[in-house]
Design a protein around this motif. Structure first.
Motif, PDB file in Angstrom:
ATOM      1  N   ALA A 185       0.848  -1.194   0.000  1.00  0.00           N
ATOM      2  CA  ALA A 185       0.000   0.000   0.000  1.00  0.00           C
ATOM      3  C   ALA A 185       0.878   1.236   0.000  1.00  0.00           C
ATOM      4  O   ALA A 185       2.049   1.192   0.412  1.00  0.00           O
ATOM      5  N   SER A 186       0.307   2.319  -0.464  1.00  0.00           N
ATOM      6  CA  SER A 186       1.023   3.589  -0.403  1.00  0.00           C
ATOM      7  C   SER A 186       0.043   4.700  -0.055  1.00  0.00           C
ATOM      8  O   SER A 186      -1.175   4.552  -0.223  1.00  0.00           O
ATOM      9  N   SER A 187       0.582   5.785   0.445  1.00  0.00           N
ATOM     10  CA  SER A 187      -0.243   6.947   0.748  1.00  0.00           C
ATOM     11  C   SER A 187       0.548   8.207   0.477  1.00  0.00           C
ATOM     12  O   SER A 187       1.780   8.214   0.520  1.00  0.00           O
ATOM     13  N   GLU A 188      -0.206   9.253   0.218  1.00  0.00           N
ATOM     14  CA  GLU A 188       0.421  10.516  -0.154  1.00  0.00           C
ATOM     15  C   GLU A 188       0.890  11.289   1.069  1.00  0.00           C
ATOM     16  O   GLU A 188       1.925  11.940   1.049  1.00  0.00           O
ATOM     17  N   TRP A 189       0.110  11.188   2.124  1.00  0.00           N
ATOM     18  CA  TRP A 189       0.401  11.952   3.319  1.00  0.00           C
ATOM     19  C   TRP A 189       0.807  11.062   4.465  1.00  0.00           C
ATOM     20  O   TRP A 189       0.893   9.840   4.321  1.00  0.00           O
TER      21      TRP A 189
END
Lengths: 111, 114
Positions: B93-97
């Motif tokens: 998974a990845s996230s921007e913040w």
């Protein structure tokens, strides 16, 4: 450790009906999120509610949060066959970056 | 819409072998994660990664596990000597913040250790 627990585990409804799922957790949280997982696919973020919020809407989704009872509910209104999926709640505690998932609710919407 | 991609979708390996699970996070995201789901059990956090280092790891993420971002686009999970109990679906998974807001998950790699 922080954990979400959904209830009920499985739900079968007719298209057009509303589906409600509940989630309880054990400790203080920063936020609570709901994710959907279609069979064989990854988790898709649906909605996030922060600890200082009580209710949130997004399209046909309505999420409530009761921090005094340490519980949340997800309501899907006017369900569609495409809503058939597993739904997970996940909590985030203060001071960490991990999501703690519940076991998930399997929702089947019958056309 | 941008998405997180994982390869392979299925991986079968013999106990004791090393495996590398690969992920390409969304390009402008800064935070990366691995989670796993053993059949019939909850999705469990393994590790989070930011600025080329591990920011948090769970008790599951022992010395047999490692993560790497070798080239600025890929994000890998290595299991050095697989055990039967490592059999699971592994999600990247990845996230921007800052990590705990909205994660974008890949479709997962089903790892089967024989």
């Amino acid at each position: 450790s922080q954990q979400g627990e959904e209830d009920p585990q499985a739900l079968s409804i007719q298209e057009g009906e509303n589906a409600t799922m509940n989630c309880s957790y054990k400790t203080s949280i920063n936020n609570l999120q709901w994710y959907r997982q279609n069979s064989g696919r990854g988790l898709v973020h649906l909605i996030l509610i922060r600890s200082n919020e009580r209710e949130k809407h997004s399209g046909r989704l309505r999420v409530t949060l009761d921090t005094s009872k340490k519980s949340s509910s997800l309501l899907i209104t006017a369900s569609r066959a495409a809503d058939t999926a597993s739904y997970f709640c996940a909590t985030v505690s203060y001071g960490n970056n991990r999501l703690a998932f519940g076991k998930g609710n399997q929702v089947v919407v019958i056309p | 819409e941008p998405e997180v991609t994982q390869t392979p979708s299925h991986q079968v390996t013999q106990m004791g072998q090393e495996v590398i699970l690969r992920c390409v996070p969304i390009s402008n995201h800064l935070y990366f994660y691995w989670y796993r789901q053993i059949l019939g059990q909850k999705v469990e956090f393994l590790v989070s990664f930011y600025n080329n280092e591990i920011s948090e790891k769970s008790e599951i993420f022992d010395d047999q596990f490692s993560v790497e971002r070798p080239d600025g686009s890929n994000f890998t999970l290595k299991i050095r000597s697989t055990k039967l109990e490592d059999s699971a679906m592994y999600f990247c998974a990845s996230s921007e913040w800052q990590g705990n807001e909205k994660l974008f998950f890949g479709s997962g790699t089903q790892l089967s250790v024989l």
